[in-house]
Design an enzyme around this catalytic site. Structure first.
Site, PDB file in Angstrom:
ATOM      1  N   ASP A  46       0.756  -1.274   0.027  1.00  0.00           N
ATOM      2  CA  ASP A  46      -0.088   0.129  -0.015  1.00  0.00           C
ATOM      3  C   ASP A  46       0.936   1.279   0.146  1.00  0.00           C
ATOM      4  O   ASP A  46       1.630   1.239   0.854  1.00  0.00           O
ATOM      5  CB  ASP A  46      -0.909  -0.016   1.408  1.00  0.00           C
ATOM      6  N   ASP A  54      -2.200  -1.363  -3.508  1.00  0.00           N
ATOM      7  CA  ASP A  54      -2.538  -0.591  -4.823  1.00  0.00           C
ATOM      8  C   ASP A  54      -1.317  -0.764  -5.744  1.00  0.00           C
ATOM      9  O   ASP A  54      -0.271  -1.265  -5.635  1.00  0.00           O
ATOM     10  CB  ASP A  54      -2.898   0.824  -4.350  1.00  0.00           C
ATOM     11  N   ASP A 225     -11.396 -16.486 -14.455  1.00  0.00           N
ATOM     12  CA  ASP A 225     -12.211 -17.052 -13.095  1.00  0.00           C
ATOM     13  C   ASP A 225     -13.420 -17.592 -13.525  1.00  0.00           C
ATOM     14  O   ASP A 225     -14.315 -17.518 -14.362  1.00  0.00           O
ATOM     15  CB  ASP A 225     -12.697 -15.643 -12.428  1.00  0.00           C
ATOM     16  N   GLU A 285      -8.901 -21.090 -14.153  1.00  0.00           N
ATOM     17  CA  GLU A 285      -9.505 -21.436 -12.808  1.00  0.00           C
ATOM     18  C   GLU A 285     -10.202 -22.823 -13.049  1.00  0.00           C
ATOM     19  O   GLU A 285     -11.335 -22.910 -13.193  1.00  0.00           O
ATOM     20  CB  GLU A 285     -10.173 -20.503 -11.942  1.00  0.00           C
TER      21      GLU A 285
HETATM   22  C1  NOJ Z   1     -13.053 -17.613  -7.914  1.00  0.00           C
HETATM   23  C2  NOJ Z   1     -12.061 -16.643  -7.179  1.00  0.00           C
HETATM   24  O1  NOJ Z   1     -10.708 -17.213  -7.049  1.00  0.00           O
HETATM   25  C3  NOJ Z   1     -12.792 -16.461  -5.788  1.00  0.00           C
HETATM   26  O2  NOJ Z   1     -12.062 -15.770  -4.902  1.00  0.00           O
HETATM   27  C4  NOJ Z   1     -14.020 -15.871  -6.015  1.00  0.00           C
HETATM   28  O3  NOJ Z   1     -14.815 -15.562  -4.795  1.00  0.00           O
HETATM   29  C5  NOJ Z   1     -14.964 -16.676  -7.105  1.00  0.00           C
HETATM   30  N1  NOJ Z   1     -14.188 -17.033  -8.069  1.00  0.00           N
HETATM   31  C6  NOJ Z   1     -16.165 -15.822  -7.505  1.00  0.00           C
HETATM   32  O4  NOJ Z   1     -15.566 -14.850  -8.389  1.00  0.00           O
END
Ligand code: NOJ
Length: 601
Positions: A46, A54, A225, A285
């Site tokens: 930060d 940041d 994600d 992911e």
């Molecule tokens: C996966 C992310 O890694 C996690 O942190 C998040 O809460 C969920 N997807 C929802 O976006």
């Protein structure tokens, strides 16, 4: 055709072919050589003093990352967001949250990274937005809104009865009733994170344009994600209910109709085409439970999917024994795709705590680094792993910041413990901020921090630095073949990595006792005496030869001379060979500790 012309034609054809064949390390496949490093932006550095990290803070620490040897940073979402899920609830995909800085700061970050040979990978949340996103606001404004179909709106089955029995991963029904328009909207995560309707081509187009927009700003790619949630069953069939209840008190269920639908892969293939056109890398992911499932994310029938799907299968193991690691490595060697090795992220308790024994903390931290940094594939480190940062759960309920942790208190403290401030020095707030840090600084920060560890040759940090440097100069470690050198050893994982003339031996003691280091492969045993240790947790020996023993959770990496002619160890493992080995070792059945369908945060 005259002979000289046909020879020229052959030469031309060969050069065209060789130009097309991309070997690891060609500029377009930089990610095969790279070490990735995940930065949880709120927690890294930060500069403003507000207590959250940041972009300016990250810029101020780039020299550290360069010195560590990192090639790419994955930034958790730093787009405007109400921060209900700390940035995974985006309200504008093409800007920076003022909490973290401005687009100018972002451009500067990209430029400063580039100067240091570091690439920037953004975390793109494709599946949902914040309920504060203008698209959702427009969508919920009226049933006739042009944006209505950007989200998933349905009538209930009846009075106070949602359209299906689907549950949110974050507890309760996955449907929230909207009184103004009399319909339910769907959200796999928090109700403030409505799912986008990926069956709507306008949504796809918008997300593709967003990727391209950031690509033009200089990002190298995206961590995508929640890609397993993109599509849902259009008929909204109920999921089969299983016995028992989950941690939220919801009925257990098989997420057959709203998770991991096969059709998701079609979207990933589409995104890959865009990524290839624009030179972007896609990390996914993707929590998988078998190697075949992981394989499916790389694409099928010649159609490419993700570059780097993170299966997390090793990370889902409750314990890491030599045999468990062996099984995973053998299976990963069968992949027709580039492996990803990672043990932690911002959703999982820190690996050194999960695999710790309460005694050998630093040694285990080094073992974990050795595992991900000496195997073929792309390692992804999570910030602070290189210091041995452990999980630090909040002590009091009032300190909990992750809503999931508040819901689960005190039994399931969830994710805050893995997101505490980066430990830079022994000063107040560990050098992370001159304000009040958004999460408490762990008690060990005075001793476990960059400044202290930098000066200690035996520190976890210096182990990571040296190993990353070794990996950088060693094609064998990055991309070479794998040979298990003692498959029957229950305690030591001992293997060779081979590339051309280069051979590297890695031995990792996964037990709390001192163990004998033996090389069972007869063709290699004599060469062991001439091995040159490059890195050893017990300190580098003077002369040649391998140590006879490895201390508890000890690691040794050694350059290995060529075996005598005629006794050559096979080069890069062929898929079929590796499949055979995996078969002998029993493959990687979904382990009892692995999740059945989704991660358990
Ligand atoms: C996966 C992310 O890694 C996690 O942190 C998040 O809460 C969920 N997807 C929802 O976006």
């Amino acid at each position: 055709m005259p002979a000289f012309l046909s020879a020229a034609a052959v030469l031309l054809a060969c050069s065209i072919l060789s130009a097309r064949v991309k070997t690891p390390g060609t500029p377009s496949e930089w990610w095969k050589k790279a070490v990735f490093y995940e930065i949880y932006v709120r927690s890294f550095q930060d500069m403003e003093g507000g207590g959250t990290g940041d972009l300016a803070g990250i810029i101020s620490r780039l020299d550290y990352l360069q010195d560590l040897g990192v090639d790419a940073i994955w930034l958790t979402p730093c787009f405007p967001s109400p921060q209900v899920d700390f940035g995974y609830d985006i309200s504008d995909f093409r800007a920076i949250d003022p909490l973290y800085g401005t687009l100018r700061d972002f451009d500067r970050l990209v430029r400063e990274c580039r100067r240091r040979g570091i690439r920037v990978v953004l975390d793109l949340v494709l599946n949902h937005t914040s309920d504060q996103h203008p698209w959702f606001k427009a969508s919920r404004a009226s049933r006739r809104s042009p944006k209505r179909d950007w989200y998933i709106w349905r009538d209930g089955k009846g009075e106070a009865d949602p359209p299906s029995n689907w549950c949110s991963l974050f507890g309760g029904s996955a449907w929230t009733f909207d009184h103004a328009t009399g319909q339910y909207y769907y959200h796999y995560f928090y109700q403030q994170q409505p799912d986008l309707n990926w069956r709507n081509p306008a949504v796809r187009r918008e997300m593709v344009d967003t990727m391209r927009w950031w690509g033009r700003r200089g990002v190298a790619g995206f961590r995508l994600d929640a890609v397993d949630n993109l599509l849902e069953d259009p008929a909204l069939r109920d999921n089969p209910v299983l016995p028992g209840k989950n941690a939220f008190g919801d009925p257990n269920m098989e997420t057959r109709h709203n998770y991991k639908l096969k059709e998701n892969h079609g979207i990933l293939r589409q995104l890959r085409q865009v990524a290839d056109q624009d030179g972007l890398v896609l990390v996914g992911e993707t929590y998988t439970t078998s190697i075949d499932e992981l394989q499916s994310y790389y694409g099928t029938n010649g159609r490419k999917g993700l570059h780097l799907p993170t299966g997390y299968m090793l990370a889902m193991e409750k314990t890491l024994t030599a045999d468990i690691c062996r099984r995973h490595i053998a299976e990963m060697e069968t992949l027709r795709g580039w492996p990803v090795w990672t043990l932690g992220n911002h959703d999982l308790p820190r690996a050194v705590t999960r695999y710790g024994d309460g005694v050998h903390h630093d040694a285990i931290a080094k073992v974990l680094g050795a595992l991900v940094l000496t195997l073929r594939g792309t390692p992804i480190l999570y910030y602070g792993e290189e210091l041995g940062m452990g999980n630090n759960d909040p002590r009091r309920k009032e300190d909990v910041r992750d809503s999931l942790g508040a819901l689960g208190w005190p039994n399931a403290k969830r994710r805050d413990g893995a997101r505490t401030p980066m430990q830079w020095d022994a000063g107040p707030a560990a050098g992370f901020t001159h304000g009040t840090p958004w999460l408490p600084v762990p008690a060990d920060a005075g001793l476990r921090n960059v400044e202290v560890e930098r000066k200690d040759p035996g520190s976890v940090l210096n182990f990571y630095r040296r190993l990353i440097a070794l990996r950088r100069e060693s094609p064998a470690l990055r991309e070479g073949g794998y040979q298990d050198l003692n498959p029957a050893d229950p305690h030591l994982l001992t293997f060779a990595r081979t590339h051309g003339d280069e051979r590297v031996l890695v031995a990792i003691n996964l037990s709390a006792e001192t163990r004998k280091l033996t090389v069972a492969a007869p063709a290699l045993a004599p060469a062991a005496s001439r091995a040159k240790v490059r890195l050893a947790t017990a300190g580098d020996p003077e002369g040649p030869g391998l140590p006879e023993t490895l201390e508890p959770y000890g690691v040794v990496v050694a350059a290995f001379p060529q075996p005598e002619r005629g006794k050559l160890v096979p080069g890069p493992t062929q898929y079929e060979d590796a499949r055979r080995i995996a078969g002998i070792l029993g493959g990687c059945p979904p382990s009892p500790s692995a999740p059945s369908a989704c991660p358990s945060w």
